[in-house]
Design an enzyme around this catalytic site. Structure first.
Site, PDB file in Angstrom:
ATOM      1  N   SER A   1      75.720  43.783  15.969  1.00 23.84           N
ATOM      2  CA  SER A   1      76.062  44.622  14.823  1.00 23.84           C
ATOM      3  C   SER A   1      77.437  44.240  14.282  1.00 23.84           C
ATOM      4  O   SER A   1      78.313  43.794  15.035  1.00 23.84           O
ATOM      5  CB  SER A   1      76.087  46.069  15.307  1.00 23.84           C
ATOM      6  OG  SER A   1      76.733  46.902  14.373  1.00 23.84           O
TER       7      SER A   1
ATOM      8  N   TYR B   1      78.690  53.056  21.907  1.00 25.19           N
ATOM      9  CA  TYR B   1      77.620  52.246  21.311  1.00 25.19           C
ATOM     10  C   TYR B   1      78.157  50.858  20.941  1.00 25.19           C
ATOM     11  O   TYR B   1      77.586  49.826  21.300  1.00 25.19           O
ATOM     12  CB  TYR B   1      77.038  52.946  20.067  1.00 25.19           C
ATOM     13  CG  TYR B   1      76.362  51.994  19.123  1.00 25.19           C
ATOM     14  CD1 TYR B   1      75.099  51.487  19.414  1.00 25.19           C
ATOM     15  CD2 TYR B   1      77.000  51.537  17.961  1.00 25.19           C
ATOM     16  CE1 TYR B   1      74.488  50.570  18.570  1.00 25.19           C
ATOM     17  CE2 TYR B   1      76.404  50.620  17.118  1.00 25.19           C
ATOM     18  CZ  TYR B   1      75.153  50.149  17.425  1.00 25.19           C
ATOM     19  OH  TYR B   1      74.566  49.221  16.597  1.00 25.19           O
TER      20      TYR B   1
ATOM     21  N   LYS C   1      77.404  46.811  22.410  1.00 22.65           N
ATOM     22  CA  LYS C   1      77.060  45.610  21.630  1.00 22.65           C
ATOM     23  C   LYS C   1      78.038  44.479  21.973  1.00 22.65           C
ATOM     24  O   LYS C   1      77.643  43.326  22.143  1.00 22.65           O
ATOM     25  CB  LYS C   1      77.101  45.913  20.127  1.00 22.65           C
ATOM     26  CG  LYS C   1      75.956  46.792  19.655  1.00 22.65           C
ATOM     27  CD  LYS C   1      74.619  46.080  19.772  1.00 22.65           C
ATOM     28  CE  LYS C   1      73.431  46.992  19.541  1.00 22.65           C
ATOM     29  NZ  LYS C   1      72.149  46.432  19.984  1.00 22.65           N
TER      30      LYS C   1
HETATM   31  C1  UD1 Z   1      76.846  53.090  11.580  1.00 24.77           C
HETATM   32  C2  UD1 Z   1      77.722  52.729  12.733  1.00 24.77           C
HETATM   33  C3  UD1 Z   1      77.467  51.306  13.114  1.00 24.77           C
HETATM   34  C4  UD1 Z   1      76.038  51.141  13.516  1.00 24.77           C
HETATM   35  C5  UD1 Z   1      75.141  51.618  12.402  1.00 24.77           C
HETATM   36  C6  UD1 Z   1      73.743  51.710  12.973  1.00 24.77           C
HETATM   37  C7  UD1 Z   1      79.718  54.144  12.548  1.00 24.77           C
HETATM   38  C8  UD1 Z   1      81.163  54.153  12.321  1.00 24.77           C
HETATM   39  N1  UD1 Z   1      79.111  52.954  12.415  1.00 24.77           N
HETATM   40  O1  UD1 Z   1      77.223  52.264  10.494  1.00 24.77           O
HETATM   41  O2  UD1 Z   1      78.272  50.972  14.216  1.00 24.77           O
HETATM   42  O3  UD1 Z   1      75.753  49.801  13.809  1.00 24.77           O
HETATM   43  O4  UD1 Z   1      75.512  52.921  11.953  1.00 24.77           O
HETATM   44  O5  UD1 Z   1      72.854  52.121  12.009  1.00 24.77           O
HETATM   45  O6  UD1 Z   1      79.126  55.152  12.805  1.00 24.77           O
HETATM   46  N2  UD1 Z   1      77.674  58.383   4.770  1.00 24.77           N
HETATM   47  C9  UD1 Z   1      77.833  59.517   3.987  1.00 24.77           C
HETATM   48  N3  UD1 Z   1      77.013  60.576   4.231  1.00 24.77           N
HETATM   49  C10 UD1 Z   1      76.032  60.562   5.178  1.00 24.77           C
HETATM   50  C11 UD1 Z   1      75.877  59.393   5.971  1.00 24.77           C
HETATM   51  C12 UD1 Z   1      76.726  58.320   5.739  1.00 24.77           C
HETATM   52  O7  UD1 Z   1      78.713  59.583   3.125  1.00 24.77           O
HETATM   53  O8  UD1 Z   1      75.319  61.568   5.344  1.00 24.77           O
HETATM   54  C13 UD1 Z   1      78.551  57.230   4.511  1.00 24.77           C
HETATM   55  C14 UD1 Z   1      79.398  56.846   5.708  1.00 24.77           C
HETATM   56  O9  UD1 Z   1      80.603  57.553   5.698  1.00 24.77           O
HETATM   57  C15 UD1 Z   1      79.586  55.344   5.461  1.00 24.77           C
HETATM   58  C16 UD1 Z   1      78.306  54.924   4.745  1.00 24.77           C
HETATM   59  O10 UD1 Z   1      77.725  56.118   4.249  1.00 24.77           O
HETATM   60  O11 UD1 Z   1      80.653  55.149   4.580  1.00 24.77           O
HETATM   61  C17 UD1 Z   1      77.318  54.246   5.676  1.00 24.77           C
HETATM   62  O12 UD1 Z   1      77.141  55.072   6.816  1.00 24.77           O
HETATM   63  P1  UD1 Z   1      76.001  54.782   7.908  1.00 24.77           P
HETATM   64  O13 UD1 Z   1      74.694  54.603   7.235  1.00 24.77           O
HETATM   65  O14 UD1 Z   1      76.106  55.841   8.943  1.00 24.77           O
HETATM   66  O15 UD1 Z   1      76.399  53.367   8.489  1.00 24.77           O
HETATM   67  P2  UD1 Z   1      77.749  52.861   9.164  1.00 24.77           P
HETATM   68  O16 UD1 Z   1      78.687  53.955   9.419  1.00 24.77           O
HETATM   69  O17 UD1 Z   1      78.258  51.736   8.337  1.00 24.77           O
END
Ligand code: UD1
Length: 346
Positions: free
Chosen positions: A126, A151, A155
């Site tokens: 990842s 997690y 990795k």
């Molecule tokens: C997350 C993990 C990453 C993992 C991946 C697996 C963290 C910090 N990172 O990635 O290590 O490999 O998931 O799928 O948790 N967001 C919102 N509202 C929501 C959900 C997300 O605003 O309800 C935003 C988050 O703040 C982020 C973006 O959307 O900026 C992407 O979030 P997400 O899909 O959870 O992925 P990552 O955080 O990049």
């Protein structure tokens, strides 16, 4: 026909990869204990491809049961190892569960790789290994940062274990570092099945739009980015899946430069959370009920990939854009809803 063992074959990326492998002439068997997935995916794979896949309901932490799968299948030409827990928040509250599950399963598999002389291995890693990067886009040579969560640590440890294993002549390995896989197969026969309230952005969007969640939160609009929300590299799951077939072919053709080559799998395009929501609204015609909320602890501000290595060395091309990602994610959510409605009415 070469036989590939896919672990976690009932999961989100695993199931899409099996479809791609079958469509490229491979025979596939899967190991999945369905602890975080459902055999429903196997039916979807068979519906798309018209081909059969045997899933062994085996917990990879159980060495004897894992070994028995290799004893029954002495012709495995390669392994793609997806099976792992992946919820960042859960890993913080249950670290031992994560270390136990994600590391013991890899250790048992590598013992079988040794015993049965399996030549090729592809590992699901990842972009989390880069932590909060000093410079973007990140290349495979960007520094590895201290993991933000158990997690992420599993990795990193998985990668290190494989580096040591391959250095010692274990097998040839590829580490694939995924950015943010989203979307679903265009047939809507397989897709992501989040457990409980979705933590990832796109399932949160689609579940809110369909009415499973009343409202979703945008975690922060005061970051130093073009609209204040975080930037990620969303990549369609079918593009990710195909990169695994290419990775297996690359190892089979002995094109690897080292015993443990590494590839970033992202589009190279950074998209903000608000841009992702905008794209979804355009594609679906649904006005999303969202609010701006506090930053989520542990989130990095911005990350996207330099994918030159995968493009030039694996011959990877990206087929799906952001609109396709949202379109297929939405079609999948609509399909799940139709299924639930019909189950209620019967
Ligand atoms: C997350 C993990 C990453 C993992 C991946 C697996 C963290 C910090 N990172 O990635 O290590 O490999 O998931 O799928 O948790 N967001 C919102 N509202 C929501 C959900 C997300 O605003 O309800 C935003 C988050 O703040 C982020 C973006 O959307 O900026 C992407 O979030 P997400 O899909 O959870 O992925 P990552 O955080 O990049």
């Amino acid at each position: 026909m070469q036989k590939i063992l896919v672990t976690g074959g009932c999961g989100y990326i695993g199931s899409h990869t099996i479809v791609d492998l079958l469509n490229h002439g491979y025979e596939v068997i899967s190991i999945d204990d369905n602890s975080r997935s459902s055999s429903f995916s196997i039916a979807g794979i068979e519906q798309i491809t018209g081909k059969k896949v045997k899933n062994y309901l085996v917990d990879l932490k159980n060495f004897d049961e894992t070994q028995a799968v290799f004893q029954e299948n002495t012709d495995i030409a390669g392994i793609i190892h997806f099976a792992a827990y992946k919820a960042v928040g859960e890993s913080v509250s249950a670290p031992v569960l994560y270390y136990e599950n994600n590391l013991f399963s890899l250790i048992n598999l590598l013992k079988c790789v040794e015993e049965f002389s399996i030549p090729n291995f592809v590992f699901s890693s990842s972009c989390t290994v880069y932590g909060s990067p000093d410079a973007i886009p990140v290349t495979e040579l960007s520094p590895i940062k201290k993991a933000e969560s158990p997690y992420g640590a599993t990795k990193q440890m998985g990668e290190e274990m494989l580096q040591d294993f391959t250095k010692n002549g274990g097998c040839n390995t590829i580490l694939l570092r995924y950015f943010n896989p989203v979307g679903a197969h265009p047939s809507a026969a397989i897709g992501e099945l989040p457990i409980g309230r979705p933590q990832n952005l796109v399932p949160a969007i689609t579940q809110t739009a369909i009415g499973k969640l009343p409202k979703m939160k945008v975690f922060g609009n005061d970051y130093d980015t073009r609209d204040g929300s975080c930037i990620r590299d969303y990549i369609h799951v079918c593009d990710i899946a195909h990169a695994h077939t290419l990775a297996i072919q690359y190892l089979e053709q002995e094109k690897n430069k080292t015993a443990c080559d590494i590839f970033n799998l992202g589009t190279g395009i950074g998209v903000t959370v608000l841009e992702a929501i905008q794209s979804f609204q355009e594609v679906s015609g649904v006005a999303l009920n969202y609010e701006i909320a506090a930053r989520r602890p542990g989130d990095v501000v911005a990350i996207f990939a330099n994918n030159d290595a995968a493009v030039t060395q694996l011959g990877w091309t990206i087929e799906y854009n952001l609109t396709d990602m949202m379109k297929t994610a939405w079609a999948w959510e609509l399909k799940l809803k139709a299924q639930e409605d019909s189950a209620k009415n019967n």
